[in-house]
Every structure is written in C-alpha cells, then in structure tokens.
Motif scaffolding. Structure first.
Motif, short mmCIF file in Angstrom:
data_model
loop_
_atom_site.label_atom_id
_atom_site.label_comp_id
_atom_site.label_asym_id
_atom_site.label_seq_id
_atom_site.Cartn_x
_atom_site.Cartn_y
_atom_site.Cartn_z
N ALA A 183 12.27 -25.00 -48.38
CA ALA A 183 10.94 -25.58 -48.59
C ALA A 183 10.00 -25.40 -47.41
O ALA A 183 8.78 -25.42 -47.59
N LEU A 184 10.52 -25.23 -46.21
CA LEU A 184 9.66 -25.24 -45.03
C LEU A 184 9.46 -23.88 -44.39
O LEU A 184 8.36 -23.52 -44.01
N PHE A 185 10.55 -23.12 -44.23
CA PHE A 185 10.43 -21.86 -43.51
C PHE A 185 9.61 -20.84 -44.30
O PHE A 185 8.79 -20.14 -43.76
N GLY A 186 9.87 -20.72 -45.58
CA GLY A 186 9.13 -19.77 -46.39
C GLY A 186 9.49 -18.33 -46.07
O GLY A 186 10.44 -18.04 -45.34
N ASP A 211 -1.50 -6.23 -32.27
CA ASP A 211 -2.30 -7.05 -33.17
C ASP A 211 -1.75 -7.04 -34.60
O ASP A 211 -1.92 -8.01 -35.34
N GLU A 212 -1.08 -5.92 -34.97
CA GLU A 212 -0.56 -5.82 -36.33
C GLU A 212 0.52 -6.86 -36.61
O GLU A 212 0.75 -7.24 -37.76
N ALA A 213 1.18 -7.32 -35.56
CA ALA A 213 2.27 -8.29 -35.72
C ALA A 213 1.83 -9.71 -35.42
O ALA A 213 2.67 -10.61 -35.31
N ALA A 214 0.52 -9.95 -35.29
CA ALA A 214 0.03 -11.29 -34.94
C ALA A 214 0.44 -12.34 -35.97
O ALA A 214 0.86 -13.45 -35.62
N ALA A 215 0.34 -11.98 -37.26
CA ALA A 215 0.71 -12.94 -38.31
C ALA A 215 2.20 -13.25 -38.26
O ALA A 215 2.61 -14.40 -38.46
N LEU A 216 3.02 -12.23 -37.97
CA LEU A 216 4.46 -12.45 -37.88
C LEU A 216 4.80 -13.34 -36.69
O LEU A 216 5.64 -14.24 -36.79
N ARG A 217 4.14 -13.11 -35.56
CA ARG A 217 4.37 -13.96 -34.38
C ARG A 217 3.97 -15.40 -34.67
O ARG A 217 4.68 -16.34 -34.29
N ALA A 218 2.84 -15.59 -35.35
CA ALA A 218 2.39 -16.94 -35.69
C ALA A 218 3.39 -17.63 -36.60
O ALA A 218 3.68 -18.83 -36.46
N TRP A 219 3.95 -16.87 -37.55
CA TRP A 219 4.96 -17.44 -38.46
C TRP A 219 6.21 -17.84 -37.69
O TRP A 219 6.79 -18.90 -37.93
N PHE A 261 9.03 -24.21 -34.28
CA PHE A 261 8.74 -25.65 -34.22
C PHE A 261 9.64 -26.42 -35.18
O PHE A 261 10.22 -27.45 -34.83
N LEU A 262 9.75 -25.93 -36.41
CA LEU A 262 10.61 -26.60 -37.40
C LEU A 262 12.07 -26.55 -36.98
O LEU A 262 12.85 -27.46 -37.30
N ASP A 263 12.43 -25.50 -36.26
CA ASP A 263 13.83 -25.33 -35.89
C ASP A 263 14.28 -26.33 -34.83
O ASP A 263 15.47 -26.43 -34.53
N GLN A 285 18.17 -25.00 -26.73
CA GLN A 285 18.01 -24.10 -25.59
C GLN A 285 17.64 -22.70 -26.06
O GLN A 285 16.78 -22.03 -25.46
N GLU A 286 18.25 -22.24 -27.13
CA GLU A 286 17.90 -20.94 -27.70
C GLU A 286 16.44 -20.94 -28.13
O GLU A 286 15.70 -19.97 -27.89
N ASN A 287 15.99 -22.03 -28.76
CA ASN A 287 14.60 -22.14 -29.19
C ASN A 287 13.65 -22.02 -28.00
O ASN A 287 12.59 -21.38 -28.09
N ALA A 288 14.00 -22.69 -26.90
CA ALA A 288 13.13 -22.65 -25.71
C ALA A 288 12.99 -21.24 -25.18
O ALA A 288 11.89 -20.81 -24.79
N THR A 289 14.09 -20.49 -25.17
CA THR A 289 14.03 -19.11 -24.69
C THR A 289 13.23 -18.23 -25.63
O THR A 289 12.43 -17.39 -25.19
N ILE A 290 13.41 -18.40 -26.93
CA ILE A 290 12.63 -17.64 -27.91
C ILE A 290 11.15 -17.94 -27.77
O ILE A 290 10.30 -17.04 -27.82
N ASN A 291 10.82 -19.22 -27.57
CA ASN A 291 9.41 -19.59 -27.40
C ASN A 291 8.80 -18.91 -26.17
O ASN A 291 7.64 -18.50 -26.19
N SER A 292 9.58 -18.79 -25.09
CA SER A 292 9.06 -18.13 -23.90
C SER A 292 8.84 -16.64 -24.15
O SER A 292 7.89 -16.05 -23.62
N ILE A 293 9.70 -16.02 -24.96
CA ILE A 293 9.52 -14.61 -25.31
C ILE A 293 8.26 -14.43 -26.15
O ILE A 293 7.44 -13.53 -25.88
N LEU A 294 8.09 -15.26 -27.17
CA LEU A 294 6.91 -15.16 -28.02
C LEU A 294 5.63 -15.41 -27.22
O LEU A 294 4.61 -14.75 -27.44
N ALA A 295 5.70 -16.36 -26.27
CA ALA A 295 4.52 -16.67 -25.46
C ALA A 295 4.14 -15.49 -24.57
O ALA A 295 2.95 -15.18 -24.40
N GLU A 296 5.14 -14.80 -23.99
CA GLU A 296 4.83 -13.66 -23.13
C GLU A 296 4.29 -12.49 -23.93
O GLU A 296 3.39 -11.78 -23.48
#
Length: 279
Positions: free
Chosen positions: A24-27, A63-71, A77-79, A121-132
C-alpha cells in the motif's frame, strides 16, 4: 488468554503491517534514468543495496533519474518504520514459542530485534548516498583553497592544479575524488549485517520448527536462509539477489501461518512438541 497466545496474536497483527508497507505504501518505482541497473537487477532498491562500485549507481545519476531518486527518498522514509513491522513480527513469534517452553527461541527474539537498528543503519547510509548524488560535495562552482598542497576533493580543483603540486597531494586527492566509493563500502557492510541477521533468524526458525515437529513449515524458512547465503557467496549477483527476494516471501509468511497453528494448540500441551509429523 495466556501470554504466549498474546504473542502469537501480535505476530498476526504485525504481519498485516508488514504486508501493508510494500503493497500500500511503497508502490511502483518510476522509470529508470538514462543508464540501466547492474546486470540481473530489476528492483532499484536491491540494485542500490547491493551496489559494489560507483558505476553500479549510474542509473541514479543525472536529471533523467530525478523522479527515481525522489521515489527512493520517500521509500527510505517509510523504511524507518518497516523494520518495526517485519522484525517485530519475527520477534513476537519467537517470544510466543519461548513462552511455550521453547527457551532456545529467545535467541530468535534477539536476532530479530537486532535487525531493526541494523536496517536503520543501512537506511542512514543509503540516505547519505542519495544526498550526495542529488547534491555532489564538489563541483566547478566550488573554489579550491589557496595552499596548492592542501588535500581537497579532486572535483573541486581547476585544470592544471597539480602541475606544481606534490605527488603526495595528487595521490591523496584521487582517493578523495568523491565520498561515494567510501559510502558504497559502508553500505555493503551495513547491508550484509542486516541481511545476515535475517538469514540467521530464518535459519533459527527453521531449526525450531523442525525440532517442534512442524517440518513442512521449516522448509520455507530454511530455503530463505539458504537463498541469502547464496546471494552472499555469489558476490551480490543481480539474478541471485532478485531470486532471493522472491524466496523470502514464503519465509516471511511462515510466521503468521505457524502462529495460527500454535494458537490452535491446547494450552495443556504447552512444553511438549506439537504436531509431530505434521505441518
């Protein structure tokens, strides 16, 4: 109602929550960017989790992957709540078994609960990758320091900067060209701590169910644990990882099925193996 029965009821409630997150949430993820995922991967989250080098993240660049990164940011966040559901489901089930006199099930409670901070902890590392990737730490607009021998990120330097710099500064700057390689190595550790714990409690569940006479139910849990081992041995091969994610579904569904069967057991039989030779 006995405390063990409450634990098995909690298993069923947390099963509903576990199913609600992906359904229901991830889509569905948006289309990929200009680059394909690493060979064998069809799921962006798995391709990100099991990335081994910066080239494996090319599908998230640009830029082509901006929507994927946002998803992926939304999914991340849900994870933060998802591990409370799936690991809580496993912990509640093992607790129910322990309260029935299967004291070795306490080990399963510990393994399941340890998965929660490991996933965070895995989420935190993934978030840092997406942010960079979204906002690189270096770029042409960043000015280098005045000292020509200062160690800085290579992307921050103008052309010809190293014409007069020391060889040591040039060598170190290559290593610090981007934080992505370091973050990917951190992610590999974090990912396998999480999946290793899941494999451990899946194997422990298979062993507990086997010893309890519920040998048919022990099979999906054992297969799930072996699929994680195969993914690790394969070096995070995309085809194997995708198959593993499918084989983990019946393993996870074993928890509510087994919980229902233990709920049907008579309290008077507590402390003795149930369903000898049955599922």
């Amino acid at each position: 109602m006995t405390s063990s029965r409450w634990a098995f009821v909690a298993t069923l409630v947390l099963t509903v929550a576990t199913l609600a997150f992906p359904l229901a949430l991830f889509g569905s993820p948006p289309d990929l960017g200009s680059a394909p995922m690493a060979e064998g991967f069809k799921t962006p989250i798995l391709a990100l989790e099991f990335a081994e080098k910066t080239e494996d993240l090319d599908f998230l660049q640009g830029d082509e992957a901006a929507a994927l990164r946002a998803w992926l940011v939304e999914v991340q966040f849900l994870d933060w709540f998802f591990p409370l559901a799936y690991a809580g489901m496993a912990a509640a089930f093992f607790l129910g078994m322990a309260l029935r006199g299967r004291f070795l099930a306490v080990i399963g409670v510990g393994l399941a609960l340890a998965t929660i901070p490991a996933d965070w902890q895995e989420n935190a590392t993934i978030n840092s990758i997406l942010a960079e990737i979204e906002a690189p730490v270096c770029g042409p607009e960043i000015e280098p320091p005045d000292g020509r021998d200062d160690v800085v990120l290579r992307d921050c330097l103008p052309d010809g900067y190293f014409d007069e710099a020391s060889s040591e500064a040039e060598l170190v700057s290559y290593a610090l060209d981007s934080f992505l390689p370091v973050r990917i190595e951190m992610l590999r550790i974090d990912t396998w701590v999480k999946w290793g714990l899941i494999a451990a409690y899946a194997a422990w569940m298979a062993a507990m169910l086997w010893m309890d006479g519920r040998r048919i139910l022990a099979v999906p849990a054992g297969v799930g644990a072996l699929s994680l081992l195969a993914t690790f041995v394969s070096g995070s091969n995309g085809h194997v990882a995708e198959l593993m994610s499918i084989l983990l579904i019946p393993m996870m569904l074993t928890f509510p099925i087994a919980a229902v069967m233990y709920l049907r057991d008579k309290p008077a039989e507590t402390g003795t193996p149930q369903g000898e030779g049955s599922a």
